[in-house]
Design a protein around this motif. Structure first.
Motif, mmCIF file in Angstrom:
data_model
loop_
_atom_site.group_PDB
_atom_site.id
_atom_site.type_symbol
_atom_site.label_atom_id
_atom_site.label_comp_id
_atom_site.label_asym_id
_atom_site.label_seq_id
_atom_site.Cartn_x
_atom_site.Cartn_y
_atom_site.Cartn_z
ATOM 1 N N SER A 60 -14.690 -4.686 3.007
ATOM 2 C CA SER A 60 -14.359 -5.664 3.818
ATOM 3 C C SER A 60 -14.611 -6.950 3.352
ATOM 4 C CB SER A 60 -15.513 -5.247 4.982
ATOM 5 O OG SER A 60 -15.500 -4.047 5.542
ATOM 6 N N GLN A 107 -19.606 -11.010 3.167
ATOM 7 C CA GLN A 107 -20.400 -9.622 2.724
ATOM 8 C C GLN A 107 -21.810 -9.945 2.061
ATOM 9 O OE1 GLN A 107 -19.538 -6.649 4.146
ATOM 10 N NE2 GLN A 107 -18.152 -8.134 5.313
ATOM 11 N N THR A 166 -9.103 -3.482 11.990
ATOM 12 C CA THR A 166 -10.514 -3.980 11.953
ATOM 13 C C THR A 166 -11.577 -2.823 12.860
ATOM 14 O OG1 THR A 166 -9.854 -6.216 11.748
ATOM 15 C CG2 THR A 166 -12.107 -5.753 12.770
ATOM 16 N N SER A 216 -18.778 0.815 -4.364
ATOM 17 C CA SER A 216 -18.256 1.827 -3.742
ATOM 18 C C SER A 216 -18.048 2.929 -4.527
ATOM 19 C CB SER A 216 -16.793 1.530 -3.411
ATOM 20 O OG SER A 216 -16.061 2.361 -2.889
ATOM 21 N N PHE A 246 -6.454 7.217 2.957
ATOM 22 C CA PHE A 246 -5.427 6.383 2.308
ATOM 23 C C PHE A 246 -6.188 6.062 1.315
ATOM 24 C CE2 PHE A 246 -3.633 5.776 6.754
ATOM 25 C CZ PHE A 246 -2.447 6.619 6.433
ATOM 26 N N PRO A 292 -16.443 2.601 3.650
ATOM 27 C CA PRO A 292 -15.452 3.554 4.581
ATOM 28 C C PRO A 292 -14.418 4.481 3.822
ATOM 29 C CG PRO A 292 -14.580 1.529 4.428
ATOM 30 C CD PRO A 292 -15.925 1.311 3.661
ATOM 31 N N ILE A 293 -14.471 5.610 4.186
ATOM 32 C CA ILE A 293 -13.881 6.684 3.196
ATOM 33 C C ILE A 293 -12.446 7.047 3.893
ATOM 34 C CG2 ILE A 293 -13.864 9.149 2.066
ATOM 35 C CD1 ILE A 293 -15.679 7.010 0.898
ATOM 36 N N ASN A 337 0.876 -1.136 -0.035
ATOM 37 C CA ASN A 337 -0.186 -0.057 -0.038
ATOM 38 C C ASN A 337 0.953 1.434 -0.144
ATOM 39 O OD1 ASN A 337 -2.233 1.580 0.116
ATOM 40 N ND2 ASN A 337 -3.008 0.566 1.992
ATOM 41 N N VAL A 359 -15.321 -5.169 -8.531
ATOM 42 C CA VAL A 359 -14.960 -4.785 -7.127
ATOM 43 C C VAL A 359 -15.164 -3.385 -6.658
ATOM 44 C CG1 VAL A 359 -12.986 -5.031 -5.493
ATOM 45 C CG2 VAL A 359 -13.273 -6.766 -7.269
ATOM 46 N N PRO A 360 -14.650 -2.426 -7.098
ATOM 47 C CA PRO A 360 -15.001 -0.970 -6.581
ATOM 48 C C PRO A 360 -16.229 -0.214 -7.207
ATOM 49 C CG PRO A 360 -13.365 -0.815 -8.723
ATOM 50 C CD PRO A 360 -13.799 -2.179 -8.483
ATOM 51 N N GLY A 365 -20.139 -4.138 6.320
ATOM 52 C CA GLY A 365 -19.177 -3.963 5.206
ATOM 53 C C GLY A 365 -18.183 -2.845 5.354
ATOM 54 N N LEU A 366 -18.016 -2.380 6.827
ATOM 55 C CA LEU A 366 -17.406 -1.099 7.060
ATOM 56 C C LEU A 366 -16.271 -1.656 8.063
ATOM 57 C CD1 LEU A 366 -20.299 1.300 7.919
ATOM 58 C CD2 LEU A 366 -18.761 1.326 5.778
ATOM 59 N N GLU A 367 -16.041 -3.052 8.077
ATOM 60 C CA GLU A 367 -14.930 -3.293 9.058
ATOM 61 C C GLU A 367 -13.476 -3.378 8.933
ATOM 62 O OE1 GLU A 367 -17.998 -4.885 8.282
ATOM 63 O OE2 GLU A 367 -18.904 -4.359 10.015
ATOM 64 N N ARG A 368 -13.021 -3.165 7.623
ATOM 65 C CA ARG A 368 -11.772 -2.922 7.227
ATOM 66 C C ARG A 368 -11.329 -1.495 6.757
ATOM 67 N NH1 ARG A 368 -9.581 -8.258 4.381
ATOM 68 N NH2 ARG A 368 -10.457 -9.781 6.064
ATOM 69 N N TYR A 369 -10.191 -1.220 7.136
ATOM 70 C CA TYR A 369 -9.788 0.100 6.538
ATOM 71 C C TYR A 369 -8.126 -0.201 6.363
ATOM 72 C CZ TYR A 369 -9.311 4.814 5.120
ATOM 73 O OH TYR A 369 -8.992 5.900 4.447
ATOM 74 N N TYR A 370 -7.724 -0.276 5.155
ATOM 75 C CA TYR A 370 -6.408 -0.903 4.796
ATOM 76 C C TYR A 370 -5.399 0.286 5.236
ATOM 77 C CZ TYR A 370 -8.594 -4.904 2.838
ATOM 78 O OH TYR A 370 -9.196 -5.949 2.700
ATOM 79 N N LEU A 371 -4.272 0.112 5.605
ATOM 80 C CA LEU A 371 -3.371 1.155 6.013
ATOM 81 C C LEU A 371 -1.917 0.979 5.344
ATOM 82 C CD1 LEU A 371 -3.619 0.764 9.783
ATOM 83 C CD2 LEU A 371 -4.654 2.341 8.292
ATOM 84 N N PRO A 372 -1.358 1.921 4.682
ATOM 85 C CA PRO A 372 -0.104 1.573 4.160
ATOM 86 C C PRO A 372 0.820 1.107 5.218
ATOM 87 C CG PRO A 372 -0.763 3.858 3.803
ATOM 88 C CD PRO A 372 -1.599 3.277 4.747
#
Lengths: 509, 215
Positions: free
Chosen positions: A163, A212, B65, B36, B215, B203-204, A97, B32-33, B159-166
């Motif tokens: 998710s 999901q 999470t 969103s 991110f 999630p934004i 990322n 996929v997106p 569907g808001l359970e993950r936020y990806y981080l660098p």
């Protein structure tokens, strides 16, 4: 093995060519060709065959390519390994990322690389002359393209902070790779798709909570055996790949087992017992020619003009995957019998009455439907197995024996489910079945000259004896007595077998 | 990989053999997106209070999470409409492995009563759940919105359970979260989401105290 053959070849050169042509169509293995080359050179030097005949053999079996085959394979392994490493590198890049590049630029770049890899790979294997090094590079590029699809999907998911679970990612990925495998008809892409789907499927059983979408997530999980069979079986036939078939059959039967374990306990005991042996029964009765017959029936309403092909001409009728399915069945059945030969298994399986919530149709209709389809297929396959044109329905001896085995197993399950644990009887029967199965496999292996059934039978027998010695804590004197009795029994069986070996004729299939 | 078989028949395949699979693959990548993108384009911005933890996914990298107030059965059970949806959300005793989930909707209200979609400098106050419903409620006032959730095997997901981080900023963020939690000020960790036209959310950004992290 070849001692008798050259004389016949020498006398009838015409027949030699005929035999060689027939075998040549079924591509001979490298090991056989190498051995044949050495033998042929010896025959030529001893004057058994003429120079001309040697040349014919050499041409038919392409001895020239033997030297280069090993080198080519090594090159292919290197190319494949390189592609896999680059693909993993791309995936790790996505996972990192990295924020120095904007996400959209990354997505665009990755997609472009995907298109270039697949496009150039396709051109290399399809447009430029076949059977040379470009073709191998093309295959490596397609493999890389398949892995890059995963990286693309993962990146998209990461950008929108999805998710969704690993199963949803892997299922989409597998569909994409499978489409490519159908397009270019390369079995290794099918294997990769199956592997990706397998990783997703088994991880889904752990993180099911987070799924999901109910359509793409839960429904496909509930119908997985059916979907896997529909998606992968035609590819197996297109690519003529026994390995792909074996893995597909494992995928189908193992996911079928998951469904059976999931809903089995809510069903009446009789159905549960029958369902538990269904995957094994299906594997044994699997017949490639069933599809041709079905197609004939579908195509024209009138009965097929040709009668059912006989069992003998396997190569001609294209019964190519049946031995694979049967081998898999014997392998898994012996493992099952080994597990069931432990006493504890029968105690724990008796807890059926504790855990059977009634089936809720709304939740499990797809599971039940899938099981019904497979039950229909299994029954149909067994009916077809015994069907003879213009003769009464009859199973061959080996299939009848296997059916007997499965029947005994189902009866024991049914009895246990109804009347609680019957450890002594059940383990005794299971041990006898396991021993008979192992001995039968050893016998078949020796008879047909193939090593793997013989060794597998021997391994199972040894494992069984060791397990029994370690499982029961009886006195050493009793153990010694049991061993002596068993040993004497085996010797007696051997002597009896020796005597009746000529009259005993196993109806090999 | 298969070896090119000696003597095997070589037939040239048409362009469709590559075009169709690539089309399928492109469709999968775009799919996929898609949801969103719809939510981002047409959706409403909502702030929710959350608690983070971090695991790792081998394909998509590190993520945090997120657990929400409305992910708890106890919180939902205090809301209006709970009696209506409770039968379908009954805890399953010996749950079936492959049991599908039940969808439901949570109605959220904006406490600031500002124009929906406008985020202030502080990120605004978290929206409060006021009701739950089986079906998507129609004709909600301007300061309310319905969020779709799924109940499966005693767990509620949105569907808001993950936020990806660098990878590079993950430790930095972790330490800031820890600081916020040990500091004198009440930790305020919130998520900015957008809820699409059909109630599905994406999630934004994350809000830590008064800082927006995206991110």
């Amino acid at each position: 093995m070849y001692r008798g053959a050259p004389l016949r070849f020498a006398k009838t050169p015409g027949k030699l060519i005929a035999i060689a042509v027939v075998t040549g169509e079924r591509v001979a293995s490298d090991a056989f060709r190498r051995e044949l080359q050495q033998e042929a050179q010896r025959w030529r030097s001893t004057g058994l065959i003429s120079e001309e005949q040697f040349q014919q053999l050499s041409q038919q079996y392409e001895f020239v390519t033997l030297e280069t085959a090993a080198r080519d394979r090594f090159v292919m392994i290197l190319l494949g390994l390189g592609s896999i490493l680059v693909g993993i590198g791309a995936m790790t890049f996505v996972a990192a990322n990295w924020q120095a590049l904007p996400q959209t630029l990354k997505a665009g770049l990755l997609f472009l690389v995907l298109l270039i890899c697949n496009g150039s790979g396709f051109i290399l294997i399809n447009r430029i002359a076949p059977n040379d090094r470009w073709r191998r590079l093309g295959q490596a590029l397609l493999l890389l393209g398949a892995l890059l699809l995963g990286a693309n999907l993962a990146l998209m998911g990461q950008i929108v902070h999805t998710s969704s679970t690993r199963y949803e990612l892997c299922a989409a990925w597998a569909i994409g790779v499978l489409a490519m495998a159908y397009g270019v008809q390369l079995p290794f892409l099918g294997l990769l798709a199956l592997l990706i789907l397998g990783i997703g499927y088994w991880s889904a059983l752990w993180d099911l909570l987070w799924l999901q979408s109910s359509i793409f997530g839960v429904w496909t999980l509930q119908m997985m055996p059916l979907l896997a069979a529909i998606a992968f079986l035609p590819l197996c036939y297109r690519c003529q790949s026994p390995l792909l078939f074996a893995l597909s059959a494992m995928a189908v039967t193992s996911s079928l087992m998951v469904l059976i374990f999931d809903v089995g306990r809510s069903l009446p005991a009789l159905f549960d017992a029958l369902l538990l042996i269904m995957p094994f029964a299906l594997l044994w009765a699997y017949d490639d020619t069933l599809w041709q017959q079905l197609r004939l029936l579908m195509g024209r309403r009138s009965p097929p003009p040709v009668s059912r092909p006989d069992q003998e001409d396997e190569a001609a009728t294209g019964r190519c995957f049946q031995p694979v399915a049967r081998g898999l069945m014997l392998f898994s059945l012996s493992l099952l019998y080994w597990l069931l030969s432990f006493q504890d298994v029968w105690f724990t399986s008796a807890s059926r009455s504790l855990l059977n919530p009634p089936l809720v149709w709304r939740h499990t209709s797809l599971v039940v439907l899938t099981l019904l389809v497979f039950a229909g297929w299994t029954i149909g396959a067994w009916v077809y197995l015994g069907w003879r044109s213009q003769r009464p329905w009859r199973l061959d001896a080996l299939s009848a024996v296997i059916l007997g085995f499965l029947g005994v197993t189902a009866t024991l399950f049914f009895w246990t489910f109804n009347a609680g644990p019957i450890p002594i009887l059940a383990t005794t029967v299971m041990n006898i079945l396991l021993a008979v199965l192992a001995l039968g496999m050893m016998r078949e292996g020796l008879g047909s000259g193939t090593r793997s059934p013989f060794w597998w039978g021997l391994v199972m027998l040894t494992l069984q004896i060791l397990s029994r010695v370690l499982e029961y804590e009886t006195g050493l004197l009793v153990k010694s007595l049991v061993f002596v009795v068993c040993g004497l029994g085996v010797i007696l069986i051997g002597l009896w077998f020796e005597r009746y070996v000529r009259t005993l004729r196993i109806d090999s299939v | 990989m298969t070896s090119p078989r000696p003597g095997s028949k070589w037939q040239q395949r048409g362009l469709w053999a590559i075009a169709l699979p690539l089309l399928v693959q492109t469709f999968l990548i775009v799919a996929v997106p898609l949801q969103s993108a719809i939510a981002t384009a047409f959706g409403t911005t909502v702030i929710l209070r959350t608690v983070p933890v971090d695991p790792y996914d081998p394909f998509r990298g590190y993520y945090t999470t997120l657990q929400y107030d409305i992910s708890q059965r106890g919180v939902l059970s205090t809301l209006a409409g709970w009696e209506e949806i409770r039968p379908s959300l009954a805890p399953s005793a010996a749950g079936k492995l492959l049991r599908p989930g039940q969808t439901f909707f949570v109605v959220l209200v904006n406490p600031d009563n500002t124009e929906a979609g406008a985020t202030e400098l502080s990120g605004g106050s978290p929206w409060q759940p006021i009701a739950v419903a089986r079906r998507r409620p129609a004709n909600l006032p301007a300061d309310q919105i319905a969020l779709q959730g799924t109940y499966r095997r005693d767990r509620i997901v949105y569907g808001l359970e993950r936020y990806y981080l660098p990878e590079a900023e993950r430790f930095d963020l972790e330490s800031r979260i820890r600081e916020a939690q040990t500091g004198a000020e009440q930790p305020r960790f919130r998520v900015e989401i957008r809820i699409g036209p059909l109630g599905q959310a994406v999630p934004i950004a994350l809000w830590l105290q008064d800082e927006r992290i995206e991110f």
